[in-house]
Design a protein around this motif. Sequence first.
Motif, PDB file in Angstrom:
ATOM      1  N   MET A   1      33.344  35.376  61.402  1.00  0.00           N
ATOM      2  CA  MET A   1      33.730  36.566  62.343  1.00  0.00           C
ATOM      3  C   MET A   1      32.473  36.846  62.975  1.00  0.00           C
ATOM      4  O   MET A   1      31.406  37.102  62.329  1.00  0.00           O
ATOM      5  CB  MET A   1      34.194  37.716  61.480  1.00  0.00           C
ATOM      6  CG  MET A   1      35.616  37.363  61.398  1.00  0.00           C
ATOM      7  SD  MET A   1      36.386  38.905  60.642  1.00  0.00           S
ATOM      8  CE  MET A   1      35.424  40.269  60.770  1.00  0.00           C
ATOM      9  N   ILE A   2      32.324  37.162  64.149  1.00  0.00           N
ATOM     10  CA  ILE A   2      31.111  37.865  64.862  1.00  0.00           C
ATOM     11  C   ILE A   2      31.536  39.282  65.203  1.00  0.00           C
ATOM     12  O   ILE A   2      30.671  39.759  66.010  1.00  0.00           O
ATOM     13  CB  ILE A   2      30.699  36.998  65.919  1.00  0.00           C
ATOM     14  CG1 ILE A   2      31.783  36.657  67.053  1.00  0.00           C
ATOM     15  CG2 ILE A   2      30.053  35.523  65.476  1.00  0.00           C
ATOM     16  CD1 ILE A   2      31.499  35.967  68.336  1.00  0.00           C
TER      17      ILE A   2
ATOM     18  N   ASP B   1      24.858  41.679  51.624  1.00  0.00           N
ATOM     19  CA  ASP B   1      24.604  42.315  53.098  1.00  0.00           C
ATOM     20  C   ASP B   1      23.250  41.896  53.532  1.00  0.00           C
ATOM     21  O   ASP B   1      22.166  42.044  52.780  1.00  0.00           O
ATOM     22  CB  ASP B   1      24.866  43.765  53.285  1.00  0.00           C
ATOM     23  CG  ASP B   1      26.383  44.121  52.766  1.00  0.00           C
ATOM     24  OD1 ASP B   1      27.199  43.197  52.548  1.00  0.00           O
ATOM     25  OD2 ASP B   1      26.661  45.262  52.502  1.00  0.00           O
ATOM     26  N   VAL B   2      23.072  41.539  54.713  1.00  0.00           N
ATOM     27  CA  VAL B   2      21.913  41.171  55.407  1.00  0.00           C
ATOM     28  C   VAL B   2      21.523  42.001  56.453  1.00  0.00           C
ATOM     29  O   VAL B   2      22.352  42.430  57.379  1.00  0.00           O
ATOM     30  CB  VAL B   2      21.939  39.498  55.683  1.00  0.00           C
ATOM     31  CG1 VAL B   2      21.956  38.894  54.526  1.00  0.00           C
ATOM     32  CG2 VAL B   2      22.868  39.360  56.797  1.00  0.00           C
TER      33      VAL B   2
ATOM     34  N   CYS C   1      23.451  44.170  61.285  1.00  0.00           N
ATOM     35  CA  CYS C   1      23.919  44.007  59.998  1.00  0.00           C
ATOM     36  C   CYS C   1      25.129  43.110  59.756  1.00  0.00           C
ATOM     37  O   CYS C   1      26.014  43.111  60.691  1.00  0.00           O
ATOM     38  CB  CYS C   1      24.323  45.594  59.492  1.00  0.00           C
ATOM     39  SG  CYS C   1      24.923  45.684  57.954  1.00  0.00           S
ATOM     40  N   SER C   2      24.929  42.368  58.925  1.00  0.00           N
ATOM     41  CA  SER C   2      26.171  41.429  58.619  1.00  0.00           C
ATOM     42  C   SER C   2      26.599  41.730  57.114  1.00  0.00           C
ATOM     43  O   SER C   2      25.739  41.623  56.334  1.00  0.00           O
ATOM     44  CB  SER C   2      25.815  39.933  58.801  1.00  0.00           C
ATOM     45  OG  SER C   2      27.028  39.316  58.436  1.00  0.00           O
ATOM     46  N   GLN C   3      28.005  41.988  56.806  1.00  0.00           N
ATOM     47  CA  GLN C   3      28.451  42.276  55.467  1.00  0.00           C
ATOM     48  C   GLN C   3      28.989  40.958  54.925  1.00  0.00           C
ATOM     49  O   GLN C   3      29.482  40.437  55.464  1.00  0.00           O
ATOM     50  CB  GLN C   3      29.544  43.377  55.535  1.00  0.00           C
ATOM     51  CG  GLN C   3      28.771  44.774  55.845  1.00  0.00           C
ATOM     52  CD  GLN C   3      29.945  45.722  55.752  1.00  0.00           C
ATOM     53  OE1 GLN C   3      30.862  45.366  56.170  1.00  0.00           O
ATOM     54  NE2 GLN C   3      29.659  46.784  55.116  1.00  0.00           N
ATOM     55  N   ARG C   4      27.973  40.384  54.130  1.00  0.00           N
ATOM     56  CA  ARG C   4      28.237  39.200  53.449  1.00  0.00           C
ATOM     57  C   ARG C   4      28.449  37.958  54.220  1.00  0.00           C
ATOM     58  O   ARG C   4      29.442  37.036  54.255  1.00  0.00           O
ATOM     59  CB  ARG C   4      29.557  39.330  52.306  1.00  0.00           C
ATOM     60  CG  ARG C   4      29.348  40.019  51.474  1.00  0.00           C
ATOM     61  CD  ARG C   4      30.588  40.447  50.523  1.00  0.00           C
ATOM     62  NE  ARG C   4      30.556  41.559  49.776  1.00  0.00           N
ATOM     63  CZ  ARG C   4      30.650  43.053  50.423  1.00  0.00           C
ATOM     64  NH1 ARG C   4      31.014  43.161  51.690  1.00  0.00           N
ATOM     65  NH2 ARG C   4      30.552  43.975  49.594  1.00  0.00           N
ATOM     66  N   MET C   5      27.895  38.076  55.452  1.00  0.00           N
ATOM     67  CA  MET C   5      27.607  36.975  56.545  1.00  0.00           C
ATOM     68  C   MET C   5      29.241  36.899  57.262  1.00  0.00           C
ATOM     69  O   MET C   5      29.707  35.743  57.498  1.00  0.00           O
ATOM     70  CB  MET C   5      27.274  35.861  56.117  1.00  0.00           C
ATOM     71  CG  MET C   5      25.982  35.775  55.471  1.00  0.00           C
ATOM     72  SD  MET C   5      24.756  36.317  56.641  1.00  0.00           S
ATOM     73  CE  MET C   5      24.219  34.885  57.650  1.00  0.00           C
ATOM     74  N   ASN C   6      29.938  38.165  57.245  1.00  0.00           N
ATOM     75  CA  ASN C   6      31.279  37.845  57.520  1.00  0.00           C
ATOM     76  C   ASN C   6      31.533  38.890  58.793  1.00  0.00           C
ATOM     77  O   ASN C   6      32.878  38.877  59.224  1.00  0.00           O
ATOM     78  CB  ASN C   6      32.165  38.423  56.462  1.00  0.00           C
ATOM     79  CG  ASN C   6      33.525  38.057  56.539  1.00  0.00           C
ATOM     80  OD1 ASN C   6      33.904  36.906  57.235  1.00  0.00           O
ATOM     81  ND2 ASN C   6      34.605  38.464  56.126  1.00  0.00           N
ATOM     82  N   SER C   7      30.525  39.349  59.447  1.00  0.00           N
ATOM     83  CA  SER C   7      30.779  40.347  60.394  1.00  0.00           C
ATOM     84  C   SER C   7      29.247  40.333  61.181  1.00  0.00           C
ATOM     85  O   SER C   7      28.294  40.270  60.292  1.00  0.00           O
ATOM     86  CB  SER C   7      31.292  41.407  60.010  1.00  0.00           C
ATOM     87  OG  SER C   7      30.384  42.400  59.153  1.00  0.00           O
TER      88      SER C   7
END
Length: 88
Positions: A1-2, A24-25, A43-49
């Motif tokens: 997801m982006i 999170d990154v 910000c990406s939560q668990r590389m899922n957003s």
Amino acid sequence: MIEPDGNWALVDSLQVFAISENGDVLLWDTAARDERGEFPVYCSQRMNSLRLLGPSLDAAAPVLRAESATLFGATEVDFEPLAAQRLP
């Protein structure tokens, strides 16, 4: 997801600069440097957003701090950013 703030064109220019214990990154968009030399921060939560925090780290830090206070309560710990420095 982006979602909600990303697009597929960003993927190649994003660089991770911080990661939390839960995955999170924080990422810089290295293709979008502004006139002050700052990168937008995502910000990406668990590389899922992918969510835009601000146009620079100065703008993103208060957002992260407010979110932290919402989750964990206000603390006495604070920080001051250092003055920007350029190496010769």
